[in-house]
Structures are given as C-alpha cells and as structure tokens.
Design an enzyme around this catalytic site. Structure first.
Site, short mmCIF file in Angstrom:
data_model
loop_
_atom_site.label_atom_id
_atom_site.label_comp_id
_atom_site.label_asym_id
_atom_site.label_seq_id
_atom_site.Cartn_x
_atom_site.Cartn_y
_atom_site.Cartn_z
N HIS A 111 0.96 -1.36 -0.12
CA HIS A 111 -0.36 -0.09 -0.03
C HIS A 111 1.17 1.26 0.11
O HIS A 111 1.54 2.00 0.85
CB HIS A 111 -0.92 0.32 1.19
CG HIS A 111 -2.60 1.08 1.22
ND1 HIS A 111 -3.49 0.98 0.98
CD2 HIS A 111 -1.90 2.72 1.10
CE1 HIS A 111 -3.76 2.12 1.08
NE2 HIS A 111 -3.25 3.07 0.49
N GLU A 155 -3.80 1.19 -5.31
CA GLU A 155 -4.06 2.48 -6.80
C GLU A 155 -2.72 2.07 -7.78
O GLU A 155 -1.58 3.24 -7.00
CB GLU A 155 -4.07 3.17 -5.92
CG GLU A 155 -5.32 3.56 -5.24
CD GLU A 155 -5.62 4.46 -4.66
OE1 GLU A 155 -5.11 5.59 -4.81
OE2 GLU A 155 -7.07 4.79 -4.28
C1 BGC Z 1 -5.65 5.56 -0.30
C2 BGC Z 1 -5.34 6.05 0.91
C3 BGC Z 1 -5.35 7.51 0.75
C4 BGC Z 1 -7.40 7.41 0.58
C5 BGC Z 1 -7.90 9.09 0.94
C6 BGC Z 1 -6.39 5.98 -1.28
O1 BGC Z 1 -5.56 6.82 -2.59
O2 BGC Z 1 -5.18 4.17 -1.37
O3 BGC Z 1 -4.51 5.38 1.42
O4 BGC Z 1 -5.54 7.75 2.81
O5 BGC Z 1 -6.79 7.42 -0.98
O6 BGC Z 1 -6.99 9.88 0.15
#
Ligand code: BGC
Length: 397
Positions: A111, A155
């Site tokens: 992550h 992501e």
């Molecule tokens: C991510 C998280 C992040 C969330 C809010 C996503 O892009 O996986 O780690 O905190 O969105 O920004």
C-alpha cells in the site's frame, strides 16, 4: 446477525498510515528529508502496530464483518534479503486476531510504501525489482492461510503517477506542499513504472495461485473522469493511461477493488476545477457521493464481470453529518448498481481511523477518532451509524 452474511461490511486502513514508526520505509525517508515535500510526518501514527487488538475490537463492536489492512514490506524485509520472522509473526497474529473475532481479513501486500532500500535501488524499474517483490510475496505466503481476499498492489495507477516523488527526484513546484494527491491533476503514469507494476501484480498472483480459498486482485483508484461538452473524445484518451489500462490488467483476476472518492471534470484542454460554488471536503475534493456508483459501473463495463469489492470509499471531514450523508448516498448508489446486475461482494469504508494522510494530519477520514498523544480511540456517531447500516443492508426503506 448480518442481513446478508456473504456481503463484506467493513473498514479499511494501510500500514504506514496507522502503525507508526515505519522507519525502514521509503515514505518515512521522504518525510525526513530536509527538503521533504511532505509538510507533516507520520511519527507514531495511530500506534496501531501495538494497538491492533483494540482496532479489531472496535470493528467487532461496530458489528462489521471485515477489515482491510496492509502488510509493511519494509518491516518484513528491512534490508535486502533479510526477512524478519518476528514481523511475519506479528502480521500472522493480526490475521488470526481477525479470524478469531469473525472478521474477514482483506490483506493488501503493498500500500504505497516500499522498503527504503528498494526505492533507493531504483524502485519498480530496477532490473531485479519484480523478482524482489515476488520473493517478498513468497515470504508472506505462509501467513496468508485463511485469508480469502488479497490485494496485491494498492492503486497502482496512483503509484505510477507519483513514481517521481518516491524515486527521490525533486518534484516540481506544483506538487510541493500538496499532500492530498488529486488524481486528475497528477502527471500521467510513468509507462515504465506502469509496466513493472503489471508484471509485479501477475507475479504476485502466480505466487499465491494455489492457496486454497484465496482470491487475489488489485485495487484501482477510480477517478470518474467526466467529459464536459466538447471533451467527449478526450475522455477515453485521458482515462486509458491513468485508469483503464490498470483495469484491463484485472480481466482475469479473482476480483477487482474499486476505490472512489470524487470525480474529475474534463474540458477539451484537460481537467478543470469544478468551480468555487461546489461543496468540498477537507482534501479539497468535490463532495460527490455518486462517485462510487460511477466507478463501480465503469469498472464492471471495463472488466466485463470480474467480481468487484469496494475496497475504499469515504470522505475527509470534521462534520459527522456530512460523513453520514455522503456514505448513505454512496451506498444507495451501490444498491442501484447491484440491482443493475453488477457482482459486488462488499463495501469497505475508508477509513476505520483518523490517520496519516500521506503528508498531513489534516484530513480526517475516520469512523473512529484517535487522540494523537494518548492514542485513545473514540467511535464517532458516523461509526455507529455505519455499524447499524451494516446490519440493515444496502438500502433501508
Ligand atoms: C489511498 C489511501 C488514502 C485515501 C484518501 C487512497 O488513494 O489508498 O491510502 O488515504 O485514498 O486519500
């Protein structure tokens, strides 16, 4: 009893954002650079490295049946080739803690953070990067016994967009002091990093393929690109490198994770700000709960029937009424999409805790507040509301 026992109702977190003192990771190194683009540091975070049993108890108390969390490669392999058996045992204990409480673990292998040595050696495009990731997956494989859902890489599209930050190159002025990465405003993914991530994902899936009962997939940041008049032709062209090529890779996966927060409006010249009048969240994103339904529909169309798990959806706000309003609307939209025939297996809210938002403690996404000094957890009314909603189902009368 849950109204629908097979549907996952849960909350999501990520190691670096909640554990604290992830000192051997690349993001920790980035936070501590004298010229760091990240204004605030993660520090002790929510101290979940020690307080995970309390976090799991909170989930159980809310009546949720699943928890998405991540393993920190940097802890497991703090130096190249040195595997910490104590850290593997730590994460195994978290998995068993879930299983004991009747909470389905949804485990993310990567992550955003990598070991500092991995990034310093060139990151995902280094010649041996993919083998190194596969070896890491090989090491964690034995602790995944009983885990039904594994997200290989979180992501990857955002990871490939911010690859420059992670490589240690100076980010351009426009990205400095901008911790809440607005996907539409980021540069397009680095093609070499994207290709490496595709390969890393496939290798990880191959490594796990014979584990009984384990489904693997990856979780894509869905940006809900919406064309304004005149930009219809741009939309697919814009979306392909930033999102769709990452969905295409999931076509043969066991599931695909949908992560959605807002939308990105496209004018013929590219993304545009939605305007001064729109309602916004603490990250500056437009308050747009329809993002979830849009993202799930788009993912289903693109992947053609791969089971979908909503692995993140939520809102950064200090107003719990707004969190409830946003989540309620998002869940109603999800119900519509399921009624249209899309195979959705669960909904994991981002996030269980107010946590470290990649450079800032400002945005609060949590269903549970965390005192930054005592680490005391306090369930917010939205947390109680969400727990009750989990018992009722997706669309209460
Ligand atoms: C991510 C998280 C992040 C969330 C809010 C996503 O892009 O996986 O780690 O905190 O969105 O920004």
């Amino acid at each position: 009893m849950h109204a629908d026992t097979t549907f996952l109702w849960g909350a999501a977190t990520a190691g670096h954002q909640i554990e604290g003192n992830n000192t051997t990771s690349d993001i920790w190194a980035l936070e501590h650079r004298p010229d760091s683009p990240l204004p605030e540091r993660s520090g002790d975070a929510c101290d979940s490295y020690h307080r995970w049993p309390e976090d799991l108890d909170l989930l159980a108390e809310l009546g949720l049946n699943s928890y998405r969390f991540s393993l920190e490669w940097a802890r497991i392999e703090p130096e190249p080739g040195h595997i910490s058996h104590a850290q593997l045992a730590h994460y195994r204990a978290v998995i068993e803690g879930c299983l004991r409480r009747g909470i389905v673990p949804v485990v993310t292998l990567h992550h955003f953070t990598s070991p500092a040595w991995f990034s310093a050696a060139g990151g995902w495009t280094a010649p041996d990067a993919i083998q190194r990731f596969r070896r890491y997956v090989q090491q964690v494989r034995p602790i995944l016994d009983g885990v039904p859902w594994v997200c290989t890489i979180n992501e990857p599209n955002i990871l490939a967009m911010v690859a420059r930050l992670r490589s240690g190159d100076d980010p351009p002025e426009s990205e400095r002091g901008e911790p809440q990465l607005v996907a539409g405003a980021l540069p397009p993914p680095d093609p070499d990093v994207s290709a490496a991530l595709f390969a890393a994902h496939q290798e990880a899936r191959a490594e796990l393929s014979d584990l009984a009962g384990l489904r693997s997939g990856w979780t894509v940041a869905n940006q809900n690109f919406q064309a304004l008049p005149g930009a219809e032709a741009l939309r697919p062209e814009w979306s392909y490198p930033r999102e769709d090529q990452f969905l295409d890779v999931a076509i043969d996966d066991d599931f695909v994770g949908v992560q959605a927060y807002t939308r990105v409006l496209l004018a013929p010249s590219g993304p545009v700000d939605p305007g001064a009048d729109v309602r916004r969240t603490q990250t500056g994103w437009e308050f747009y709960p329809h993002a979830l339904a849009g993202a799930v529909r788009h993912t289903a169309e693109r992947t053609g029937g791969v089971p979908i798990l909503v692995t993140e959806n939520g809102i950064a706000t200090d107003s719990d009424e707004d969190r409830i309003e946003y989540t309620d609307a998002a869940l109603r939209g999800l119900r519509d999409v399921i009624d249209e025939g899309v195979d959705v297996r669960g909904y994991l809210h981002w996030s269980l805790l107010d946590n470290y938002e990649w450079g800032s403690w400002g945005p609060r996404f949590g269903l549970v507040a965390v005192d930054r000094t005592t680490f005391a957890r306090t369930i917010k009314p939205s947390g109680r509301w969400f727990g009750e909603r989990a018992q009722v189902g997706l669309a209460p009368a």
